[in-house]
Design a protein around this motif. Sequence first.
Motif, PDB file in Angstrom:
ATOM      1  N   VAL A 143       0.836  -1.196   0.000  1.00  0.00           N
ATOM      2  CA  VAL A 143       0.000   0.000   0.000  1.00  0.00           C
ATOM      3  C   VAL A 143       0.871   1.245   0.000  1.00  0.00           C
ATOM      4  CG1 VAL A 143      -1.905  -1.148   1.175  1.00  0.00           C
ATOM      5  CG2 VAL A 143      -0.169   0.043   2.521  1.00  0.00           C
ATOM      6  N   GLN A 144       0.292   2.326  -0.478  1.00  0.00           N
ATOM      7  CA  GLN A 144       0.975   3.613  -0.553  1.00  0.00           C
ATOM      8  C   GLN A 144       0.536   4.482   0.619  1.00  0.00           C
ATOM      9  OE1 GLN A 144       0.462   5.661  -4.253  1.00  0.00           O
ATOM     10  NE2 GLN A 144       1.330   7.582  -3.505  1.00  0.00           N
ATOM     11  N   LEU A 145       1.508   4.950   1.385  1.00  0.00           N
ATOM     12  CA  LEU A 145       1.206   5.852   2.493  1.00  0.00           C
ATOM     13  C   LEU A 145       1.589   7.282   2.170  1.00  0.00           C
ATOM     14  CD1 LEU A 145       2.360   3.719   5.562  1.00  0.00           C
ATOM     15  CD2 LEU A 145       0.143   3.761   4.426  1.00  0.00           C
ATOM     16  N   ASP A 146       2.019   7.512   0.948  1.00  0.00           N
ATOM     17  CA  ASP A 146       2.381   8.849   0.497  1.00  0.00           C
ATOM     18  C   ASP A 146       1.175   9.418  -0.240  1.00  0.00           C
ATOM     19  OD1 ASP A 146       4.099  11.081  -0.133  1.00  0.00           O
ATOM     20  OD2 ASP A 146       4.219  10.280  -2.161  1.00  0.00           O
ATOM     21  N   ILE A 147       0.398  10.222   0.448  1.00  0.00           N
ATOM     22  CA  ILE A 147      -0.845  10.717  -0.126  1.00  0.00           C
ATOM     23  C   ILE A 147      -0.604  12.077  -0.779  1.00  0.00           C
ATOM     24  CG2 ILE A 147      -3.288  11.146   0.305  1.00  0.00           C
ATOM     25  CD1 ILE A 147      -2.226   8.324   1.021  1.00  0.00           C
ATOM     26  N   PRO A 148      -0.787  12.178  -2.092  1.00  0.00           N
ATOM     27  CA  PRO A 148      -0.543  13.454  -2.783  1.00  0.00           C
ATOM     28  C   PRO A 148      -1.389  14.591  -2.198  1.00  0.00           C
ATOM     29  CG  PRO A 148      -0.832  11.667  -4.355  1.00  0.00           C
ATOM     30  CD  PRO A 148      -1.209  11.120  -3.011  1.00  0.00           C
ATOM     31  N   ASN A 149      -0.744  15.733  -1.990  1.00  0.00           N
ATOM     32  CA  ASN A 149      -1.420  16.944  -1.502  1.00  0.00           C
ATOM     33  C   ASN A 149      -2.137  16.723  -0.164  1.00  0.00           C
ATOM     34  OD1 ASN A 149      -0.716  18.312  -3.955  1.00  0.00           O
ATOM     35  ND2 ASN A 149      -2.436  17.269  -4.951  1.00  0.00           N
ATOM     36  N   TYR A 150      -1.590  15.822   0.650  1.00  0.00           N
ATOM     37  CA  TYR A 150      -2.220  15.542   1.941  1.00  0.00           C
ATOM     38  C   TYR A 150      -1.195  15.769   3.050  1.00  0.00           C
ATOM     39  CZ  TYR A 150      -5.229  13.314   5.387  1.00  0.00           C
ATOM     40  OH  TYR A 150      -6.020  13.067   6.475  1.00  0.00           O
ATOM     41  N   ASP A 151      -1.617  16.439   4.092  1.00  0.00           N
ATOM     42  CA  ASP A 151      -0.721  16.804   5.181  1.00  0.00           C
ATOM     43  C   ASP A 151      -0.614  15.650   6.172  1.00  0.00           C
ATOM     44  OD1 ASP A 151       0.891  18.213   6.882  1.00  0.00           O
ATOM     45  OD2 ASP A 151      -0.762  19.250   7.875  1.00  0.00           O
ATOM     46  N   ASP A 152       0.302  14.731   5.903  1.00  0.00           N
ATOM     47  CA  ASP A 152       0.511  13.618   6.817  1.00  0.00           C
ATOM     48  C   ASP A 152       1.997  13.526   7.174  1.00  0.00           C
ATOM     49  OD1 ASP A 152       1.412  12.845   4.379  1.00  0.00           O
ATOM     50  OD2 ASP A 152       0.447  10.890   4.356  1.00  0.00           O
ATOM     51  N   ARG A 153       2.291  12.706   8.146  1.00  0.00           N
ATOM     52  CA  ARG A 153       3.661  12.493   8.628  1.00  0.00           C
ATOM     53  C   ARG A 153       4.326  13.803   9.042  1.00  0.00           C
ATOM     54  NH1 ARG A 153       3.737   9.680   3.945  1.00  0.00           N
ATOM     55  NH2 ARG A 153       5.576  10.734   3.101  1.00  0.00           N
ATOM     56  N   GLU A 154       3.561  14.672   9.678  1.00  0.00           N
ATOM     57  CA  GLU A 154       4.091  15.950  10.168  1.00  0.00           C
ATOM     58  C   GLU A 154       4.176  15.932  11.693  1.00  0.00           C
ATOM     59  OE1 GLU A 154       5.163  18.144   8.030  1.00  0.00           O
ATOM     60  OE2 GLU A 154       4.468  16.940   6.351  1.00  0.00           O
ATOM     61  N   GLY A 155       4.365  14.778  12.265  1.00  0.00           N
ATOM     62  CA  GLY A 155       4.303  14.634  13.718  1.00  0.00           C
ATOM     63  C   GLY A 155       2.874  14.305  14.115  1.00  0.00           C
ATOM     64  N   GLY A 156       2.684  13.523  15.164  1.00  0.00           N
ATOM     65  CA  GLY A 156       1.338  13.153  15.580  1.00  0.00           C
ATOM     66  C   GLY A 156       0.892  11.831  14.975  1.00  0.00           C
ATOM     67  N   TRP A 157      -0.416  11.675  14.820  1.00  0.00           N
ATOM     68  CA  TRP A 157      -1.033  10.418  14.393  1.00  0.00           C
ATOM     69  C   TRP A 157      -1.441  10.486  12.919  1.00  0.00           C
ATOM     70  CZ3 TRP A 157      -2.470   6.819  18.429  1.00  0.00           C
ATOM     71  CH2 TRP A 157      -2.305   7.307  19.724  1.00  0.00           C
ATOM     72  N   ASP A 158      -1.196   9.396  12.202  1.00  0.00           N
ATOM     73  CA  ASP A 158      -1.709   9.256  10.835  1.00  0.00           C
ATOM     74  C   ASP A 158      -2.467   7.943  10.735  1.00  0.00           C
ATOM     75  OD1 ASP A 158      -0.703  11.573   9.234  1.00  0.00           O
ATOM     76  OD2 ASP A 158       1.191  10.874  10.055  1.00  0.00           O
ATOM     77  N   TYR A 159      -3.680   8.031  10.209  1.00  0.00           N
ATOM     78  CA  TYR A 159      -4.572   6.870  10.111  1.00  0.00           C
ATOM     79  C   TYR A 159      -4.884   6.583   8.654  1.00  0.00           C
ATOM     80  CZ  TYR A 159      -8.877   4.126  10.327  1.00  0.00           C
ATOM     81  OH  TYR A 159      -9.822   3.166  10.145  1.00  0.00           O
ATOM     82  N   TYR A 160      -4.827   5.292   8.276  1.00  0.00           N
ATOM     83  CA  TYR A 160      -5.114   4.879   6.900  1.00  0.00           C
ATOM     84  C   TYR A 160      -6.047   3.664   6.938  1.00  0.00           C
ATOM     85  CZ  TYR A 160      -0.698   7.451   6.390  1.00  0.00           C
ATOM     86  OH  TYR A 160       0.305   8.385   6.470  1.00  0.00           O
ATOM     87  N   PHE A 161      -7.078   3.689   6.113  1.00  0.00           N
ATOM     88  CA  PHE A 161      -8.051   2.599   6.045  1.00  0.00           C
ATOM     89  C   PHE A 161      -8.000   1.993   4.642  1.00  0.00           C
ATOM     90  CE2 PHE A 161     -12.595   1.094   5.808  1.00  0.00           C
ATOM     91  CZ  PHE A 161     -12.483   0.136   6.807  1.00  0.00           C
ATOM     92  N   PHE A 162      -7.785   0.668   4.570  1.00  0.00           N
ATOM     93  CA  PHE A 162      -7.566  -0.006   3.285  1.00  0.00           C
ATOM     94  C   PHE A 162      -8.600  -1.101   3.024  1.00  0.00           C
ATOM     95  CE2 PHE A 162      -3.364   1.543   4.510  1.00  0.00           C
ATOM     96  CZ  PHE A 162      -2.962   2.187   3.350  1.00  0.00           C
ATOM     97  N   ARG A 163      -8.818  -1.307   1.742  1.00  0.00           N
ATOM     98  CA  ARG A 163      -9.681  -2.398   1.287  1.00  0.00           C
ATOM     99  C   ARG A 163      -8.872  -3.304   0.371  1.00  0.00           C
ATOM    100  NH1 ARG A 163     -15.192  -1.396  -2.242  1.00  0.00           N
ATOM    101  NH2 ARG A 163     -16.008  -3.543  -2.220  1.00  0.00           N
ATOM    102  N   TYR A 164      -8.704  -4.552   0.783  1.00  0.00           N
ATOM    103  CA  TYR A 164      -7.941  -5.503  -0.020  1.00  0.00           C
ATOM    104  C   TYR A 164      -8.905  -6.420  -0.785  1.00  0.00           C
ATOM    105  CZ  TYR A 164      -5.140  -9.576  -1.226  1.00  0.00           C
ATOM    106  OH  TYR A 164      -4.541 -10.602  -1.907  1.00  0.00           O
ATOM    107  N   LYS A 165      -8.784  -6.407  -2.100  1.00  0.00           N
ATOM    108  CA  LYS A 165      -9.605  -7.288  -2.929  1.00  0.00           C
ATOM    109  C   LYS A 165      -8.745  -8.249  -3.737  1.00  0.00           C
ATOM    110  CE  LYS A 165     -13.306  -5.893  -4.985  1.00  0.00           C
ATOM    111  NZ  LYS A 165     -14.360  -6.572  -4.193  1.00  0.00           N
ATOM    112  N   GLY A 166      -7.438  -8.160  -3.559  1.00  0.00           N
ATOM    113  CA  GLY A 166      -6.559  -9.067  -4.278  1.00  0.00           C
ATOM    114  C   GLY A 166      -6.297  -8.599  -5.697  1.00  0.00           C
ATOM    115  N   TYR A 167      -5.315  -9.199  -6.294  1.00  0.00           N
ATOM    116  CA  TYR A 167      -4.952  -8.857  -7.669  1.00  0.00           C
ATOM    117  C   TYR A 167      -5.649  -9.787  -8.662  1.00  0.00           C
ATOM    118  CZ  TYR A 167      -1.541  -6.779  -4.623  1.00  0.00           C
ATOM    119  OH  TYR A 167      -0.955  -6.104  -3.597  1.00  0.00           O
TER     120      TYR A 167
END
Length: 248
Positions: A143-167
């Motif tokens: 999964v990609q945790l680098d979200i374009p134009n999103y203010d994350d990883r600036e100290g504090g908490w970062d939350y990500y919710f994923f849906r896995y459907k397989g390839y």
Amino acid sequence: MKNLSHLKILVSLLVCAVLIVSCEKSDLNTETNQSIETEEGFKSTTGNNDQVIENNDSKINQPILQLHFDKNVSKEEAMLKRNEVVEEYMSKQPTQQKGYSTELFYEVWIITGTQTDNNTDGFVSLATDFNSDQVDLLIRESVQLDIPNYDDREGGWDYYFFRYKGYRPERVRVSWVEIDSARLALQGTDGWFVKELTIAIFPSVQTAPASGGCYFSVSPNIWMDNEKPNGWDLYYTGSIENTGRILF
């Protein structure tokens, strides 16, 4: 006249002295700046920097939901907001009435430290290995945790919710799933201090009837960094026991 000559000589000596001191201070400042630059340079403490990782964009999953919380936000406040947005999303998803599941919802929490130059805008990915009843299917979700134009990883908490459907969705029919291990990867020379990594699977946020659940949390407290712009640094949790099991 002699006094005037002596005065001129004295002034010349003072000017020379000032110039010498100025040059010495300049050299000292240069050395100090170089020292600071060195301290702000390569910081990795993983022992796995300069890794070679092949990216396959077709197999990189992006989060359905992402949230960022300031370092001053408590875990309880963060969880309340997480519950609100996840419950709203899941309320709109069609349910499956089967003895297995064709998809898997899971979430990732990362806490970034507050050290100087600890936050990064570099590309970050996470590969999680899941054990399941499908012995012929290795479930490795990248999964990609680098979200374009999103203010994350600036100290504090970062939350990500994923849906896995397989390839190959027709093969994803699991009756149970466990979390085995995870690999967190950072690309580039922009350092990042990772305090905590949590991955969880909750039965309440699945589209098929489920029970049990999976959860693990590690506190690496490590610097991730690289000496090359295209190089990767890698943090591997190792195989973790007793993370629980979700049953469909």
